[in-house]
Enzyme design. Structure first.
Site, short mmCIF file in Angstrom:
data_model
loop_
_atom_site.label_atom_id
_atom_site.label_comp_id
_atom_site.label_asym_id
_atom_site.label_seq_id
_atom_site.Cartn_x
_atom_site.Cartn_y
_atom_site.Cartn_z
N ILE A 151 2.46 -1.62 8.70
CA ILE A 151 1.25 -1.92 7.72
C ILE A 151 1.48 -3.01 7.03
O ILE A 151 0.52 -3.84 6.83
CB ILE A 151 1.15 -0.48 6.79
CG1 ILE A 151 0.66 0.63 7.59
CG2 ILE A 151 -0.06 -0.80 6.02
CD1 ILE A 151 0.51 1.96 6.90
N GLU A 152 2.69 -3.45 6.47
CA GLU A 152 2.81 -4.39 5.44
C GLU A 152 3.09 -5.89 6.17
O GLU A 152 2.67 -6.67 5.44
CB GLU A 152 4.02 -3.95 4.54
CG GLU A 152 5.36 -3.66 5.33
CD GLU A 152 6.63 -3.42 4.43
OE1 GLU A 152 6.30 -3.13 3.23
OE2 GLU A 152 7.79 -3.60 5.09
N PRO A 193 8.95 -0.46 26.13
CA PRO A 193 8.96 -0.79 24.87
C PRO A 193 8.20 -2.10 24.45
O PRO A 193 7.33 -2.35 23.65
CB PRO A 193 10.19 -0.40 24.28
CG PRO A 193 10.91 0.33 25.22
CD PRO A 193 10.38 0.22 26.78
N CYS A 384 32.67 -17.41 -8.25
CA CYS A 384 31.71 -17.12 -9.22
C CYS A 384 32.35 -16.10 -9.97
O CYS A 384 33.17 -16.30 -10.75
CB CYS A 384 30.04 -16.84 -8.65
SG CYS A 384 28.80 -17.10 -9.83
N HIS A 510 28.69 -21.62 -5.64
CA HIS A 510 28.79 -20.95 -4.43
C HIS A 510 28.99 -22.00 -3.30
O HIS A 510 28.00 -22.40 -2.78
CB HIS A 510 27.59 -19.96 -4.26
CG HIS A 510 27.44 -18.91 -5.25
ND1 HIS A 510 27.80 -17.65 -4.99
CD2 HIS A 510 26.90 -18.79 -6.30
CE1 HIS A 510 27.71 -16.76 -6.02
NE2 HIS A 510 27.25 -17.52 -7.00
N GLU A 512 29.82 -21.57 -0.42
CA GLU A 512 29.57 -20.84 0.89
C GLU A 512 28.16 -21.17 1.19
O GLU A 512 27.76 -21.31 2.59
CB GLU A 512 29.80 -19.28 0.83
CG GLU A 512 28.79 -18.54 -0.20
CD GLU A 512 29.06 -18.33 -1.55
OE1 GLU A 512 29.89 -19.36 -1.83
OE2 GLU A 512 28.79 -17.63 -2.11
N1 GLN Z 1 27.84 -11.88 -13.03
C1 GLN Z 1 28.32 -13.11 -13.24
C2 GLN Z 1 27.28 -14.10 -13.95
O1 GLN Z 1 26.32 -13.63 -14.23
C3 GLN Z 1 28.84 -13.90 -11.95
C4 GLN Z 1 27.68 -14.06 -11.14
C5 GLN Z 1 27.87 -14.53 -9.51
O2 GLN Z 1 28.90 -14.12 -9.35
N2 GLN Z 1 27.05 -15.05 -8.62
O3 GLN Z 1 27.76 -14.93 -14.63
#
Ligand code: GLN
Length: 537
Positions: A151-152, A193, A384, A510, A512
Site C-alpha cells: 500500500i505504502e 511469482p 565516534c 566516520h 567508513e
Molecule cells: N553518542 C555519541 C555522540 O552523540 C557518539 C555518536 C556516534 O557514535 N555516532 O557524540
C-alpha cells in the site's frame, strides 16, 4: 525533450532481493561506459529520514557530505561509483508529505483540496527530476524501496507511470527485480511469482522493460522465454541474477547478462565504449585470492544485525584487498564483555574496531575491550563512540579518574572527559540536529595519523553531539594521549592516538562512510596493515 534519462528499479515477490546492489551494479556499468550517472533511493516510510530509526529497524544510518542522514543503500552507491551522493539522493514518504503539508500551510495550493494525486505524486516527480535538473548527470537511476503491491509504495509507482506518460517511453526505463524460487522437491525453478509480480505492476499501469530474476540456479533460455512471453518482454530483457559470493561480483554478472546494453537500447542511448572495469576486476581478483589473513574484532551493541555496521564491514573489506588480506571478522557484543572474559573474547584478534553508538547499553564492555587493546598492544581503531570510550578508558585507567565518563552516560560525573558540544546544548528536537556531514580536520605534524593520511588537512563526515572536553586535554596530553586531528575553527579534537602504543587511533568522525572500492580509506588500510603485522603465528 529531456536530455536526462531516468531508470526506475522496483522489486517484487519479496523484499531483501538486493535492489540496491542491482541499481549500483547497473550504475557502475553505465559509468564504466562513460556515462555520468547517479542513484537515488525512494523509501516508503513516514520518518522524514532514517536518522531517528533504531539500527535494528533498518540497519546503519548512512551520512552524506552535505549532512543528510540516509538509507544504507546510499553507502553501496558511493562504494560502487566512487562519487558522493547528497541529500537529494534519498527521499522518504515522510519528507514528501512534510514538503506538501508545509506548502499547504503557506497557502501555496490556493484553496485547492490537497490530494495524493496530483500533489504528492507531483512532489515525488519533482524530487526525482531535481537530480536530473542539476545538469550533473545523463542518467538518474531511482530505486523504489519496498515491494510492488505494498500500500505504502503506491504513490511512487503511480509517479513512475506518470513520468513515462509525461516524458515518453524512450526517456524512462523500468527494471523490475523478482525472485525465481527453486523447488528442490521437483528440481525446478518457478516463474509464477515473477508473472504475478509483473501483473501487480501492470495493474498499476506500469509495464516493466526489463525483469531481473534472482535465482540460486542458472535460468535456462526456455525459462527466460517463458518469463518473456508472460510478461510482454524481449527474451534478452529477462536477466539472470544468480546468488553471488560477494556483492562486488554483481556488476560482472550483470555485464555478462548485458543489463546495461538492454537499458541503453531501451533509452535509445549509444553504448559508447565497452565498460572499462580493469580496476574493478583487479579488486575482485585480490578479494578472491588473498595472501594474508587478519582476524578483526568488531565490538558493538547491534551485532545481531550485521547491516547495522554495513559501512565498517565494507571498509574493512576494501582495506583487506589493499593489503591482499582476507578479513576474518569476529562480531563481539559489547554488553557481553567484562573484565573476567575480555582476554577470552579478544585474545585471538589481530586488531579490534570499537563501533559508533548512542546511549548506555554495552558501554562498559567497550571500555573494557579498549583497556585490553591498550595494555596488550592490539591494533585499535575507535570510531565516534568508540573514540569517546577510548578517552574515557584512558582517563580512568591511566590518569586515575575513576568516575571519568561521557556526560551522555553519566551527566553528574566530576570528570566529564566527553561532553556535549556548546552548539548542541539548547537543541531539543531530534532528527537532523546532530553535528552532521563533512568538516575539515587539520592533522598534527609528526603524529601517526598524519603519516597514515600523508596529508595535513582532510575532510571527514560526522554524526554526533558529544566531543572531547578540552578542559582535560592538557593533562591527557602529558599522560601520553595525543590530539592528532583538530577542527581548528571550533578547536574540537577529532582524532586521538596513543604515543606508546604500536597502533591506537580513535576518530570522532566516520571514516567508513568514505571508503570505496576505488579509494579505500587510509585509516582502515593502515589499521589492517598493522593487524597483519601483529598476527600471531
Ligand atoms: N553518542 C555519541 C555522540 O552523540 C557518539 C555518536 C556516534 O557514535 N555516532 O557524540
Amino acid at each position: 525533450m529531456s536530455a536526462v534519462k531516468y531508470v526506475f528499479v522496483t522489486g517484487g515477490v519479496t523484499s531483501s532481493l538486493g535492489k540496491g546492489i542491482i541499481s549500483a551494479s547497473l550504475a557502475k556499468l553505465l559509468q564504466a561506459r562513460g556515462y555520468r550517472v547517479t542513484i537515488q533511493k525512494l523509501d516508503p516510510y513516514i520518518n522524514v529520514d532514517p536518522g531517528t530509526l533504531n539500527p535494528y529497524e533498518h540497519g546503519e544510518c548512512y551520512v552524506t557530505n552535505d549532512g543528510a542522514e540516509t538509507d544504507l543503500d546510499l553507502g553501496h552507491y558511493e562504494r560502487f561509483l566512487n562519487t558522493p551522493t547528497s541529500r537529494a539522493n534519498n527521499v522518504t514518504t515522510g519528507s514528501i508529505y512534510q514538503t506538501v503539508i508545509n506548502k499547504e500551510r503557506h497557502g501555496e495550493y490556493l484553496g485547492k483540496t490537497v490530494q495524493v494525486i496530483p500533489h504528492i505524486t507531483d512532489e515525488i516527480k519533482r524530487r526525482v527530476q531535481a537530480l536530473g535538473n542539476t545538469g550533473d548527470y545523463e542518467v538518474v537511476i531511482t530505486e523504489i524501496g519496498g515491494t510492488v503491491g505494498d500500500i505504502e509504495s503506491l504513490p511512487f509507482v503511480e509517479s513512475v507511470r506518470q513520468m513515462i506518460w509525461d516524458m515518453g517511453s524512450t526517456n524512462v526505463a523500468v527494471v523490475h527485480l523478482t525472485l525465481m524460487p527453486y523447488l528442490s522437491a521437483t528440481g525446478e525453478l518457478k516463474t509464477k511469482p515473477t508473472q504475478h509480480s509483473v501483473k501487480a505492476l501492470l495493474e498499476l499501469g506500469v509495464q516493466p522493460d526489463i525483469v531481473v530474476c534472482r535465482s540460486e540456479k542458472p535460468i535456462t533460455s526456455d525459462l527466460k522465454r517463458k518469463v518473456a512471453l508472460f510478461c510482454n518482454l524481449n527474451v534478452n530483457a529477462v536477466i539472470e541474477a544468480l546468488d553471488a559470493p560477494t556483492i562486488y561480483d554483481v556488476p560482472i554478472h550483470m555485464l555478462k547478462e548485458q543489463l546495461d546494453k538492454v537499458v541503453l537500447s531501451k533509452l535509445k542511448l549509444p553504448s559508447k565504449q565497452e565498460p572499462e572495469l580493469d580496476h574493478w576486476k583487479s579488486f575482485l581478483g585480490k578479494l578472491k585470492n588473498p595472501v594474508h589473513e587478519a582476524r578483526i574484532g568488531l565490538v558493538g551493541k547491534y551485532i545481531e544485525l550485521k547491516d547495522a555496521y554495513k559501512s565498517i564491514n565494507e571498509a574493512l573489506i576494501h582495506a583487506g584487498v589493499a593489503n591482499e588480506c582476507r578479513i576474518d571478522m569476529k562480531w563481539i557484543h559489547s554488553s557481553k564483555i567484562s573484565a573476567d572474559n575480555v582476554e577470552n573474547q579478544l585474545g585471538d584478534l589481530d586488531g579490534v574496531v570499537v563501533a559508533p553508538g548512542f546511549g548506555d547499553r554495552g558501554i562498559e564492555g567497550k571500555v573494557e575491550a579498549i583497556r585490553y587493546a591498550r595494555e596488550n598492544n592490539l591494533p585499535f581503531l575507535g570510531i565516534c563512540l568508540g573514540m569517546q570510550c577510548a578517552v574515557v578508558e584512558f582517563a580512568r585507567n591511566v590518569m586515575g579518574m575513576k568516575d571519568a565518563h561521557s556526560t551522555e552516560m553519566n551527566p553528574s560525573t566530576k570528570h566529564g572527559v566527553i561532553d556535549i558540544m556548546d552548539e548542541q546544548k539548547h537543541i531539543k528536537s531530534k532528527g537532523g540536529t546532530m553535528r552532521l556531514g563533512e568538516y575539515p580536520c587539520h592533522l598534527v605534524k609528526g603524529t601517526r595519523t598524519a603519516a597514515v593520511y600523508g596529508k595535513t588537512r582532510v575532510m571527514e563526515r560526522h554524526r554526533h553531539r558529544y566531543e572531547l572536553n578540552n578542559k582535560f586535554l592538557k593533562k591527557m596530553e602529558s599522560a601520553g594521549l595525543a590530539a592528532s586531528g583538530i577542527y581548528q575553527e571550533k578547536n574540537l579534537v577529532e582524532i586521538i592516538e596513543l604515543k606508546s602504543h604500536p597502533w591506537f587511533i580513535g576518530v570522532q568522525f566516520h571514516p567508513e562512510y568514505k571508503s570505496t572500492v576505488e579509494s579505500p580509506h587510509p585509516l582502515f588500510v593502515r589499521f589492517v596493515k598493522a593487524a597483519v603485522e601483529n598476527r600471531k603465528g
